[in-house]
Design a protein around this motif. Structure first.
Motif, PDB file in Angstrom:
ATOM      1  N   LYS A  77     -87.730 -66.712 -86.514  1.00 22.53           N
ATOM      2  CA  LYS A  77     -88.225 -65.304 -86.043  1.00 22.53           C
ATOM      3  C   LYS A  77     -89.116 -65.557 -85.151  1.00 22.53           C
ATOM      4  O   LYS A  77     -89.116 -64.448 -84.165  1.00 22.53           O
ATOM      5  N   ILE A  78     -90.261 -66.256 -85.168  1.00 22.58           N
ATOM      6  CA  ILE A  78     -91.041 -66.363 -84.173  1.00 22.58           C
ATOM      7  C   ILE A  78     -90.626 -66.510 -82.680  1.00 22.58           C
ATOM      8  O   ILE A  78     -90.895 -65.895 -81.675  1.00 22.58           O
ATOM      9  N   ILE A  79     -89.580 -67.691 -82.711  1.00 21.76           N
ATOM     10  CA  ILE A  79     -89.174 -68.109 -81.494  1.00 21.76           C
ATOM     11  C   ILE A  79     -88.128 -67.035 -80.739  1.00 21.76           C
ATOM     12  O   ILE A  79     -88.335 -66.544 -79.750  1.00 21.76           O
ATOM     13  N   ARG A  80     -87.558 -66.297 -81.573  1.00 26.39           N
ATOM     14  CA  ARG A  80     -86.814 -64.923 -81.290  1.00 26.39           C
ATOM     15  C   ARG A  80     -87.428 -63.948 -80.953  1.00 26.39           C
ATOM     16  O   ARG A  80     -87.259 -63.332 -79.703  1.00 26.39           O
ATOM     17  N   ALA A  81     -88.782 -63.543 -81.384  1.00 24.27           N
ATOM     18  CA  ALA A  81     -89.543 -62.445 -80.904  1.00 24.27           C
ATOM     19  C   ALA A  81     -90.000 -63.002 -79.289  1.00 24.27           C
ATOM     20  O   ALA A  81     -90.077 -62.082 -78.774  1.00 24.27           O
ATOM     21  N   LEU A  82     -90.609 -64.262 -79.478  1.00 26.38           N
ATOM     22  CA  LEU A  82     -90.851 -64.570 -78.032  1.00 26.38           C
ATOM     23  C   LEU A  82     -90.130 -64.305 -77.015  1.00 26.38           C
ATOM     24  O   LEU A  82     -90.301 -64.274 -75.734  1.00 26.38           O
ATOM     25  N   SER A  83     -88.727 -64.778 -77.241  1.00 30.76           N
ATOM     26  CA  SER A  83     -87.788 -64.612 -76.050  1.00 30.76           C
ATOM     27  C   SER A  83     -87.453 -63.209 -75.687  1.00 30.76           C
ATOM     28  O   SER A  83     -87.405 -63.065 -74.714  1.00 30.76           O
ATOM     29  N   ASP A  84     -87.676 -62.459 -76.647  1.00 30.42           N
ATOM     30  CA  ASP A  84     -87.841 -60.862 -76.195  1.00 30.42           C
ATOM     31  C   ASP A  84     -88.806 -60.760 -75.234  1.00 30.42           C
ATOM     32  O   ASP A  84     -88.748 -59.909 -74.162  1.00 30.42           O
ATOM     33  N   ILE A  85     -90.330 -61.027 -75.760  1.00 28.37           N
ATOM     34  CA  ILE A  85     -91.564 -60.718 -74.941  1.00 28.37           C
ATOM     35  C   ILE A  85     -91.113 -61.360 -73.501  1.00 28.37           C
ATOM     36  O   ILE A  85     -91.479 -60.841 -72.598  1.00 28.37           O
ATOM     37  N   LEU A  86     -90.578 -62.533 -73.590  1.00 27.89           N
ATOM     38  CA  LEU A  86     -90.243 -63.170 -72.097  1.00 27.89           C
ATOM     39  C   LEU A  86     -89.146 -62.663 -71.389  1.00 27.89           C
ATOM     40  O   LEU A  86     -88.828 -63.250 -70.241  1.00 27.89           O
ATOM     41  N   GLN A  87     -88.502 -61.795 -72.068  1.00 24.73           N
ATOM     42  CA  GLN A  87     -87.241 -60.855 -71.636  1.00 24.73           C
ATOM     43  C   GLN A  87     -85.959 -62.162 -71.108  1.00 24.73           C
ATOM     44  O   GLN A  87     -85.495 -61.948 -69.970  1.00 24.73           O
ATOM     45  N   LYS A  88     -85.930 -63.076 -71.988  1.00 29.41           N
ATOM     46  CA  LYS A  88     -84.999 -64.086 -72.064  1.00 29.41           C
ATOM     47  C   LYS A  88     -84.667 -63.974 -73.475  1.00 29.41           C
ATOM     48  O   LYS A  88     -84.500 -65.291 -74.200  1.00 29.41           O
ATOM     49  N   PRO A  89     -83.826 -63.102 -74.031  1.00 32.68           N
ATOM     50  CA  PRO A  89     -83.454 -62.619 -75.339  1.00 32.68           C
ATOM     51  C   PRO A  89     -82.620 -63.946 -75.638  1.00 32.68           C
ATOM     52  O   PRO A  89     -81.518 -64.243 -75.152  1.00 32.68           O
ATOM     53  N   LEU A  90     -82.567 -64.451 -76.820  1.00 32.63           N
ATOM     54  CA  LEU A  90     -81.673 -65.506 -77.336  1.00 32.63           C
ATOM     55  C   LEU A  90     -80.745 -64.768 -78.186  1.00 32.63           C
ATOM     56  O   LEU A  90     -80.699 -63.752 -78.456  1.00 32.63           O
ATOM     57  N   PRO A  91     -79.350 -65.440 -78.171  1.00 33.13           N
ATOM     58  CA  PRO A  91     -78.066 -64.955 -78.580  1.00 33.13           C
ATOM     59  C   PRO A  91     -77.910 -64.904 -79.868  1.00 33.13           C
ATOM     60  O   PRO A  91     -76.921 -65.143 -80.570  1.00 33.13           O
ATOM     61  N   PHE A  92     -79.080 -64.499 -80.850  1.00 32.46           N
ATOM     62  CA  PHE A  92     -79.054 -64.198 -82.246  1.00 32.46           C
ATOM     63  C   PHE A  92     -79.852 -63.399 -82.701  1.00 32.46           C
ATOM     64  O   PHE A  92     -81.090 -63.199 -81.999  1.00 32.46           O
ATOM     65  N   ASP A  93     -79.714 -62.602 -83.849  1.00 31.81           N
ATOM     66  CA  ASP A  93     -80.738 -61.585 -84.165  1.00 31.81           C
ATOM     67  C   ASP A  93     -80.968 -61.647 -85.708  1.00 31.81           C
ATOM     68  O   ASP A  93     -81.669 -61.169 -86.154  1.00 31.81           O
ATOM     69  N   ASN A  94     -80.325 -62.531 -86.443  1.00 26.83           N
ATOM     70  CA  ASN A  94     -80.252 -62.849 -87.862  1.00 26.83           C
ATOM     71  C   ASN A  94     -80.005 -64.266 -88.218  1.00 26.83           C
ATOM     72  O   ASN A  94     -79.550 -64.966 -87.140  1.00 26.83           O
ATOM     73  N   ARG A  95     -80.285 -64.698 -89.201  1.00 26.69           N
ATOM     74  CA  ARG A  95     -79.945 -66.122 -89.546  1.00 26.69           C
ATOM     75  C   ARG A  95     -78.682 -66.331 -89.719  1.00 26.69           C
ATOM     76  O   ARG A  95     -78.181 -67.504 -89.478  1.00 26.69           O
ATOM     77  N   VAL A  96     -77.787 -65.457 -90.071  1.00 31.78           N
ATOM     78  CA  VAL A  96     -76.258 -65.545 -90.125  1.00 31.78           C
ATOM     79  C   VAL A  96     -75.830 -66.021 -88.757  1.00 31.78           C
ATOM     80  O   VAL A  96     -74.938 -66.915 -88.521  1.00 31.78           O
TER      81      VAL A  96
END
Length: 182
Positions: A77-96
């Motif tokens: 969740k931390i890494i995913r949030a950072l990817s948004d801040i860096l405007q490079k969103p990772l291709p997942f939004d949840n654990r599934v």
């Protein structure tokens, strides 16, 4: 080095990093956290449901036993949030979705018959139908896996295992086995 992102790392010579802005993500108050300018509090293994690959390369599942304290979060969740801040969103939004992506890219995570496939099966099957799986092997770049974790590196038994591994021996001495804290 201007910025250094540490993910649970504390075995560094911090005297050489005086000019670096250190960001630490982890769950213990180790040297990495004490030398950081920013601390991103991660949940410890007992505070999250997660998959781990042990030193033998086997996938293991841990189930959350207690809630993380304060504002600590699961690492993904931390890494995913950072990817948004860096405007490079990772291709997942949840654990599934994250697990489906892992299983698709690294089939070792599929863990057939271990009770985890049911909630993820439809997403994994859909992704696998479109995926081009790599035949790359997961390689361990570490020479000493026994002492890579901030918690386990303080174990007398694992320190002995590390020493024996370097010397090419097989098992810990009787003196170290059965220690009070190991």
């Amino acid at each position: 080095i201007k910025v250094l992102y540490l993910y649970g790392v504390d075995d560094l010579d911090f005297s050489r990093l005086k000019k670096a802005h250190i960001i630490y993500q982890g769950h213990h108050g180790d040297d990495g956290a004490h030398n950081a300018h920013v601390i991103l509090s991660g949940a410890a293994y007992s505070e999250k449901t997660a998959l781990y690959v042990n030193i033998e390369g086997r996938v293991q599942q841990a189930v959350q036993a207690v809630a993380p304290p304060g504002e600590a979060r699961e690492d993904w969740k931390i890494i995913r949030a950072l990817s948004d801040i860096l405007q490079k969103p990772l291709p997942f939004d949840n654990r599934v979705d994250l697990l489906a992506m892992l299983m698709c890219d690294f089939p070792v995570f599929k863990m057939k018959g271990e009770g985890t496939s049911a909630p993820y099966a439809p997403k994994v099957d859909a992704r696998l139908a479109k995926a081009k799986l790599s035949n790359r092997l997961l390689m361990n770049p570490l020479n000493d896996v026994y002492l890579t974790n901030v918690v386990t590196k303080h174990s007398k038994i694992l320190a002995e295992c590390s020493r024996l591994r370097q010397e090419g021996q097989k098992s810990p001495s009787k003196k170290v086995r059965g220690g009070k804290h190991d």
